[in-house]
Scaffold this motif. Structure first.
Motif, PDB file in Angstrom:
ATOM      1  N   LEU A  62       0.834  -1.202   0.000  1.00 36.62           N
ATOM      2  CA  LEU A  62       0.000   0.000   0.000  1.00 36.62           C
ATOM      3  C   LEU A  62       0.869   1.252   0.000  1.00 36.62           C
ATOM      4  O   LEU A  62       1.817   1.359   0.774  1.00 36.62           O
ATOM      5  CB  LEU A  62      -0.904   0.020   1.237  1.00 36.62           C
ATOM      6  N   MET A 102     -11.061  -3.640  -5.764  1.00 37.81           N
ATOM      7  CA  MET A 102      -9.888  -3.086  -5.082  1.00 37.81           C
ATOM      8  C   MET A 102      -9.917  -3.483  -3.601  1.00 37.81           C
ATOM      9  O   MET A 102     -10.153  -2.669  -2.718  1.00 37.81           O
ATOM     10  CB  MET A 102      -9.847  -1.575  -5.272  1.00 37.81           C
ATOM     11  N   SER A 147      -7.127  -1.821  -1.106  1.00 38.71           N
ATOM     12  CA  SER A 147      -7.097  -0.376  -0.894  1.00 38.71           C
ATOM     13  C   SER A 147      -8.040   0.036   0.227  1.00 38.71           C
ATOM     14  O   SER A 147      -9.033  -0.632   0.504  1.00 38.71           O
ATOM     15  CB  SER A 147      -7.465   0.346  -2.188  1.00 38.71           C
ATOM     16  N   SER A 198      -5.222   4.929   0.346  1.00 35.65           N
ATOM     17  CA  SER A 198      -3.996   4.128   0.305  1.00 35.65           C
ATOM     18  C   SER A 198      -4.283   2.944  -0.603  1.00 35.65           C
ATOM     19  O   SER A 198      -5.286   2.245  -0.413  1.00 35.65           O
ATOM     20  CB  SER A 198      -3.602   3.647   1.704  1.00 35.65           C
ATOM     21  N   ALA A 199      -3.429   2.736  -1.604  1.00 38.48           N
ATOM     22  CA  ALA A 199      -3.726   1.726  -2.624  1.00 38.48           C
ATOM     23  C   ALA A 199      -2.463   1.012  -3.072  1.00 38.48           C
ATOM     24  O   ALA A 199      -1.361   1.551  -2.995  1.00 38.48           O
ATOM     25  CB  ALA A 199      -4.397   2.388  -3.830  1.00 38.48           C
ATOM     26  N   SER A 200      -2.654  -0.192  -3.560  1.00 42.90           N
ATOM     27  CA  SER A 200      -1.552  -0.986  -4.103  1.00 42.90           C
ATOM     28  C   SER A 200      -1.483  -0.812  -5.616  1.00 42.90           C
ATOM     29  O   SER A 200      -2.454  -0.411  -6.265  1.00 42.90           O
ATOM     30  CB  SER A 200      -1.759  -2.468  -3.772  1.00 42.90           C
ATOM     31  N   ASP A 257      -4.124  -3.010  -7.252  1.00 33.23           N
ATOM     32  CA  ASP A 257      -5.464  -2.413  -7.271  1.00 33.23           C
ATOM     33  C   ASP A 257      -5.556  -1.254  -8.261  1.00 33.23           C
ATOM     34  O   ASP A 257      -6.558  -1.110  -8.964  1.00 33.23           O
ATOM     35  CB  ASP A 257      -5.832  -1.925  -5.872  1.00 33.23           C
TER      36      ASP A 257
END
Length: 199
Positions: free
Chosen positions: A20, A97, A100, A140-142, A145
């Motif tokens: 993340l 997602m 996230s 917050s994300a990967s 995602d």
């Protein structure tokens, strides 16, 4: 997808596709998608004025962080849900997602902690999370995602929006601060080969 570098300079834990990261202003595109969903259902219109002013909902989608943070109030008053709850269940989950979040990520999770400095790199004391700034910078994300997110929009996936809403969201609204850059609804556009493409 691959990861490069480390999540935390103190531990040297490696970054991977599921790490993340603070998504910062990319979050605006998620807020814009939520607004477009409400417009599709007739719960608001992009031409609606804000608080007896001449500024419209659509215009807020082309402006700065403060404008996007104001959109949270519109989403919450329209849906009777917290901004983060609505976007989690109506945007992130349909987009697949699952990694996230709008919550503060757990420090023990697969999280890239922010660092600062040019010569001497230091770990920042806090993760950049502020409830007031969720609609403009709180996701917050990967990479995994965000790749799904990009593919859904490139393919105009109907699980999120109707084709006309995608078209409206990617339409050039105003010039950006640099040459060959413009603003759409929640998205930045860049000029390539005679076309304005989301970036």
């Amino acid at each position: 997808m691959r990861g490069f570098g480390v999540r935390d300079k103190g531990t040297d834990q490696p970054v991977n596709a599921h790490t993340l990261f603070h998504a910062a202003s990319i979050t605006r595109a998620f807020t814009a998608t939520a607004v477009m969903q409400l417009a599709e259902r007739g719960q608001l219109a992009l031409t609606d004025s804000i608080a007896d002013s001449s500024v419209t909902v659509g215009q807020l989608l082309t402006r700065d962080d403060a404008a996007f943070d104001a959109l949270a109030g519109i989403i919450e008053s329209t849906t009777h849900q917290k901004y983060s709850q609505y976007v989690q269940t109506r945007v992130l989950e349909p987009a697949g997602m699952v990694e996230s979040t709008f919550n503060v990520p757990l420090t023990a999770s697969n999280l890239a902690w922010p660092h600062a400095g040019h010569v001497f790199v230091r770990r920042a004391p806090n993760y950049p999370w502020d409830e007031k700034a969720l609609p403009s910078a709180g996701l917050s994300a990967s990479v995994a995602d965000l790749t799904r997110w990009a593919a859904l929009h490139v393919n105009r996936d109907p699980s999120l929006l109707a084709p006309a809403s995608y078209d409206a969201m990617f339409k050039r609204q105003r010039d950006g601060e640099r040459d060959n850059v413009a603003m759409a609804l929640g998205w930045q556009l860049e000029h390539h080969g005679g076309e304005w493409l989301p970036s």
